[in-house]
Design a protein around this motif. Structure first.
Motif, PDB file in Angstrom:
ATOM      1  N   GLY A 171      26.640  35.856  24.666  1.00  0.00           N
ATOM      2  CA  GLY A 171      26.919  36.178  26.062  1.00  0.00           C
ATOM      3  C   GLY A 171      28.098  35.402  26.619  1.00  0.00           C
ATOM      4  N   ILE A 172      28.212  34.122  26.253  1.00  0.00           N
ATOM      5  CA  ILE A 172      29.359  33.328  26.696  1.00  0.00           C
ATOM      6  C   ILE A 172      30.647  33.911  26.117  1.00  0.00           C
ATOM      7  N   THR A 173      30.613  34.300  24.849  1.00  0.00           N
ATOM      8  CA  THR A 173      31.767  34.964  24.229  1.00  0.00           C
ATOM      9  C   THR A 173      32.104  36.250  24.979  1.00  0.00           C
ATOM     10  N   PHE A 174      31.078  37.005  25.342  1.00  0.00           N
ATOM     11  CA  PHE A 174      31.252  38.248  26.106  1.00  0.00           C
ATOM     12  C   PHE A 174      31.986  37.963  27.419  1.00  0.00           C
ATOM     13  N   LEU A 175      31.556  36.916  28.122  1.00  0.00           N
ATOM     14  CA  LEU A 175      32.171  36.588  29.417  1.00  0.00           C
ATOM     15  C   LEU A 175      33.606  36.100  29.258  1.00  0.00           C
ATOM     16  N   ILE A 176      33.898  35.413  28.159  1.00  0.00           N
ATOM     17  CA  ILE A 176      35.272  34.949  27.908  1.00  0.00           C
ATOM     18  C   ILE A 176      36.216  36.143  27.802  1.00  0.00           C
ATOM     19  N   LEU A 177      35.805  37.158  27.041  1.00  0.00           N
ATOM     20  CA  LEU A 177      36.641  38.357  26.914  1.00  0.00           C
ATOM     21  C   LEU A 177      36.659  39.168  28.204  1.00  0.00           C
ATOM     22  N   LEU A 178      35.520  39.219  28.898  1.00  0.00           N
ATOM     23  CA  LEU A 178      35.459  39.955  30.158  1.00  0.00           C
ATOM     24  C   LEU A 178      36.381  39.327  31.203  1.00  0.00           C
ATOM     25  N   PHE A 179      36.410  38.004  31.262  1.00  0.00           N
ATOM     26  CA  PHE A 179      37.265  37.311  32.233  1.00  0.00           C
ATOM     27  C   PHE A 179      38.740  37.603  31.949  1.00  0.00           C
ATOM     28  N   GLY A 180      39.129  37.529  30.675  1.00  0.00           N
ATOM     29  CA  GLY A 180      40.510  37.835  30.310  1.00  0.00           C
ATOM     30  C   GLY A 180      40.875  39.271  30.623  1.00  0.00           C
ATOM     31  N   SER A 181      39.948  40.176  30.369  1.00  0.00           N
ATOM     32  CA  SER A 181      40.180  41.593  30.630  1.00  0.00           C
ATOM     33  C   SER A 181      40.284  41.871  32.131  1.00  0.00           C
ATOM     34  N   LEU A 182      39.439  41.209  32.914  1.00  0.00           N
ATOM     35  CA  LEU A 182      39.485  41.364  34.374  1.00  0.00           C
ATOM     36  C   LEU A 182      40.817  40.882  34.947  1.00  0.00           C
ATOM     37  N   LEU A 183      41.272  39.723  34.479  1.00  0.00           N
ATOM     38  CA  LEU A 183      42.559  39.200  34.951  1.00  0.00           C
ATOM     39  C   LEU A 183      43.696  40.154  34.607  1.00  0.00           C
ATOM     40  N   ALA A 184      43.672  40.672  33.376  1.00  0.00           N
ATOM     41  CA  ALA A 184      44.722  41.606  32.946  1.00  0.00           C
ATOM     42  C   ALA A 184      44.715  42.861  33.804  1.00  0.00           C
ATOM     43  N   SER A 185      43.527  43.389  34.059  1.00  0.00           N
ATOM     44  CA  SER A 185      43.402  44.600  34.863  1.00  0.00           C
ATOM     45  C   SER A 185      43.839  44.359  36.307  1.00  0.00           C
ATOM     46  N   PHE A 186      43.454  43.205  36.855  1.00  0.00           N
ATOM     47  CA  PHE A 186      43.773  42.905  38.255  1.00  0.00           C
ATOM     48  C   PHE A 186      45.276  42.726  38.472  1.00  0.00           C
ATOM     49  N   PHE A 187      45.928  41.966  37.608  1.00  0.00           N
ATOM     50  CA  PHE A 187      47.355  41.716  37.799  1.00  0.00           C
ATOM     51  C   PHE A 187      48.206  42.943  37.477  1.00  0.00           C
ATOM     52  N   SER A 188      47.614  43.895  36.780  1.00  0.00           N
ATOM     53  CA  SER A 188      48.313  45.155  36.536  1.00  0.00           C
ATOM     54  C   SER A 188      48.141  46.122  37.702  1.00  0.00           C
ATOM     55  N   GLN A 189      46.950  46.083  38.289  1.00  0.00           N
ATOM     56  CA  GLN A 189      46.638  46.998  39.398  1.00  0.00           C
ATOM     57  C   GLN A 189      45.640  46.298  40.316  1.00  0.00           C
ATOM     58  N   LYS A 190      46.136  45.708  41.373  1.00  0.00           N
ATOM     59  CA  LYS A 190      45.296  44.894  42.252  1.00  0.00           C
ATOM     60  C   LYS A 190      44.350  45.761  43.072  1.00  0.00           C
ATOM     61  N   LYS A 191      43.054  45.518  42.857  1.00  0.00           N
ATOM     62  CA  LYS A 191      42.019  46.196  43.629  1.00  0.00           C
ATOM     63  C   LYS A 191      40.948  45.182  44.018  1.00  0.00           C
ATOM     64  N   LYS A 192      40.323  45.433  45.163  1.00  0.00           N
ATOM     65  CA  LYS A 192      39.391  44.463  45.728  1.00  0.00           C
ATOM     66  C   LYS A 192      38.197  44.207  44.814  1.00  0.00           C
ATOM     67  N   TRP A 193      37.654  45.265  44.194  1.00  0.00           N
ATOM     68  CA  TRP A 193      36.458  45.090  43.365  1.00  0.00           C
ATOM     69  C   TRP A 193      36.729  44.192  42.163  1.00  0.00           C
ATOM     70  N   LYS A 194      37.957  44.236  41.664  1.00  0.00           N
ATOM     71  CA  LYS A 194      38.319  43.371  40.542  1.00  0.00           C
ATOM     72  C   LYS A 194      38.362  41.911  40.982  1.00  0.00           C
ATOM     73  N   LEU A 195      38.941  41.672  42.146  1.00  0.00           N
ATOM     74  CA  LEU A 195      39.014  40.310  42.673  1.00  0.00           C
ATOM     75  C   LEU A 195      37.616  39.758  42.933  1.00  0.00           C
ATOM     76  N   VAL A 196      36.739  40.606  43.460  1.00  0.00           N
ATOM     77  CA  VAL A 196      35.352  40.186  43.719  1.00  0.00           C
ATOM     78  C   VAL A 196      34.670  39.780  42.414  1.00  0.00           C
ATOM     79  N   LEU A 197      34.863  40.577  41.361  1.00  0.00           N
ATOM     80  CA  LEU A 197      34.266  40.259  40.062  1.00  0.00           C
ATOM     81  C   LEU A 197      34.836  38.966  39.482  1.00  0.00           C
ATOM     82  N   ILE A 198      36.138  38.771  39.633  1.00  0.00           N
ATOM     83  CA  ILE A 198      36.777  37.548  39.135  1.00  0.00           C
ATOM     84  C   ILE A 198      36.212  36.323  39.840  1.00  0.00           C
ATOM     85  N   VAL A 199      36.135  36.389  41.169  1.00  0.00           N
ATOM     86  CA  VAL A 199      35.605  35.262  41.954  1.00  0.00           C
ATOM     87  C   VAL A 199      34.148  34.998  41.584  1.00  0.00           C
TER      88      VAL A 199
END
Length: 463
Positions: A148-176
């Motif tokens: 699960g920790i490995t899962f979150l490491i990849l999820l966090f990287g993927s969220l950052l990549a998605s957010f900085f490519s296309q900024k949307k509020k739901w992505k920022l909420v998930l990152i925070v």
């Protein structure tokens, strides 16, 4: 984006992935962000090159495995390269076909977890679970484990990549939300201390002997005398438990009355529980890796290793055993994890239910680099944290340590003797210890339901 910027992102991603193996473990949370961000800024053909380079160069991170076996390193590097390349290319395909959405965000962690699941019930690759460098993340790890920790490491990287490519509020909420959960767990793990009126005094003895296997087999009596000398030096400490490492005595102690008598006397002399690593010879070069437990002068139990690391053809062939046992003493109950078991989550989980603490016994004699010794010591931390149990690790020529149920190291040494205390307390089993990867499996199921639904809707929209 300019080519030089893309190359810089690739280099940053590689560096962030490699530095956690040099004790800068927090970098692992950001290592997948640059390489996944390149998905949104590169053509498919261009990204194929970046994915190949990242997957290939990061195999360097596995170079320490050569201390086990050169063959094992090349096998691990090949599997890692293939898995990571497939994950990156599938993520690129999802992005091109379905866009920058929640399905794209979850694609890298889901497929990485699927590849981990391939090995869960077989010989589990210790290098595939990158969450082991972030084991001190309770209470989060009590629910989702290292996978699960490995899962979150990849999820966090993927969220950052998605957010900085296309900024949307739901992505920022998930990152925070992820940042709050992870930082809270790291803070809790570092500050949480366990205490009780009753404590277990633990002594760990390792010889740091680099002699050949043949020499050790031929000088068993000398090894016993040396271990006896070091163990009896703990007399003033008055230990309740003393642990020697795996293969401390490379002889069939269980079937040799004289050797049993010698070791039993050491336990009797200190009036303690003594746990030693030995073996039981089979036919030819075959042997079973085992542990013997002596309590105040009496042999009270024997346990074979359930999982062993594939040995080099020049070494005696270690066979997998078929027993698992809970050892009961007046100072709490414990189970022993031998050899490759400390990196095999399913085995440790099955042994945990009634144990107050977990003992890990390993043989790091063939590890020559500081990096390999350090990294191999992290798995006992991970298993202790996953199962919410105190851990005791005894290693021949590596790191011996006492570990908190949060994954925090209480005391660690590479010296011949370690002395420390752990509280004798009853702790409930963690959610992960009871149910394994249930939470991650449910997320994977929801992902594929959403993926099929998205593809079906898109197909019928244009039909």
């Amino acid at each position: 984006m300019k080519l030089i910027s893309k190359i810089l992102l690739l280099v940053i991603s590689i560096i962030l992935f490699i530095i956690p193996t040099y004790k800068v473990s927090f970098g692992i949370w950001f290592c997948f962000f640059p390489i996944l961000y390149l998905i949104t800024k590169s053509s498919p053909k261009e990204y194929l090159i970046y994915a190949i380079l990242f997957s290939l160069i990061t195999t360097y991170n596995l170079y320490w495995i050569k201390d086990y076996q050169t063959k094992a390193f090349f096998e691990a590097a090949g599997i890692w390269f293939f898995y990571l390349l497939v994950i990156l290319l599938i993520s690129k395909l999802i992005y091109e076909k379905l866009g920058n959405n929640l399905i794209f965000v979850f694609t890298p962690p889901v497929f990485y977890a699927l590849f981990q699941h391939i090995h869960i019930n077989s010989l589990e690759p210790f290098w595939l679970n990158i969450g082991f460098v972030q084991s001190n993340s309770a209470p989060l790890i009590w629910y989702i484990g290292g996978v699960g920790i490995t899962f979150l490491i990849l999820l966090f990287g993927s969220l950052l990549a998605s957010f900085f490519s296309q900024k949307k509020k739901w992505k920022l909420v998930l990152i925070v939300f992820l940042v709050i959960i992870v930082m809270s767990s790291l803070l809790f793990s570092s500050l949480k201390n366990y205490d009780s009126d009753e404590k277990i005094k633990v002594g760990i003895v390792q010889l740091k002997n680099r002699r050949s296997w043949k020499w050790r087999v031929e000088h068993t009596d000398l090894l016993i005398e040396r271990y006896k000398e070091l163990t009896l030096s703990l007399r003033n400490f008055n230990p309740d438990l003393v642990v020697w490492p795996e293969y401390a005595i490379p002889a069939d102690v269980y079937n040799n009355e004289e050797l049993k008598r010698k070791i039993a006397l050491i336990s009797k002399d200190l009036n303690c529980t003594l746990v030693i690593g030995s073996l039981e010879w089979g036919k030819g070069r075959n042997h079973t890796d085992n542990v013997l437990v002596f309590n105040k002068g009496k042999l009270v139990g024997k346990q074979d290793a359930l999982v062993v690391f594939p040995t080099d053809p020049t070494d005696p062939i270690a066979l997998e055993g078929s027993t698992k046992k809970l050892f009961r003493t007046d100072k709490g109950n414990f189970t022993v994890n031998l050899c490759y078991e400390e990196v095999t989550s399913r085995v440790v989980r099955k042994k945990t239910s009634e144990a107050n603490y977990l003992i890990f016994m390993s043989n790091n004699q063939d590890m020559f680099s500081e990096k390999s010794k350090y990294l191999s010591s992290l798995y006992s931390k991970l298993r202790s944290a996953e199962n919410k149990r105190f851990g005791i690790r005894s290693s021949n020529h590596g790191y011996s340590q006492l570990i908190s149920p949060t994954g925090k190291v209480i005391i660690r040494t590479k010296e011949q003797i370690l002395k420390g205390e752990i509280p004798l307390i009853e702790l409930k089993r963690s959610f992960y210890s009871k149910y394994g990867n249930l939470i991650i499996n449910l997320i994977i199921l929801l992902y594929f339901i959403s993926l099929v639904n998205k593809v079906w809707l898109k197909k019928h929209k244009f039909s």
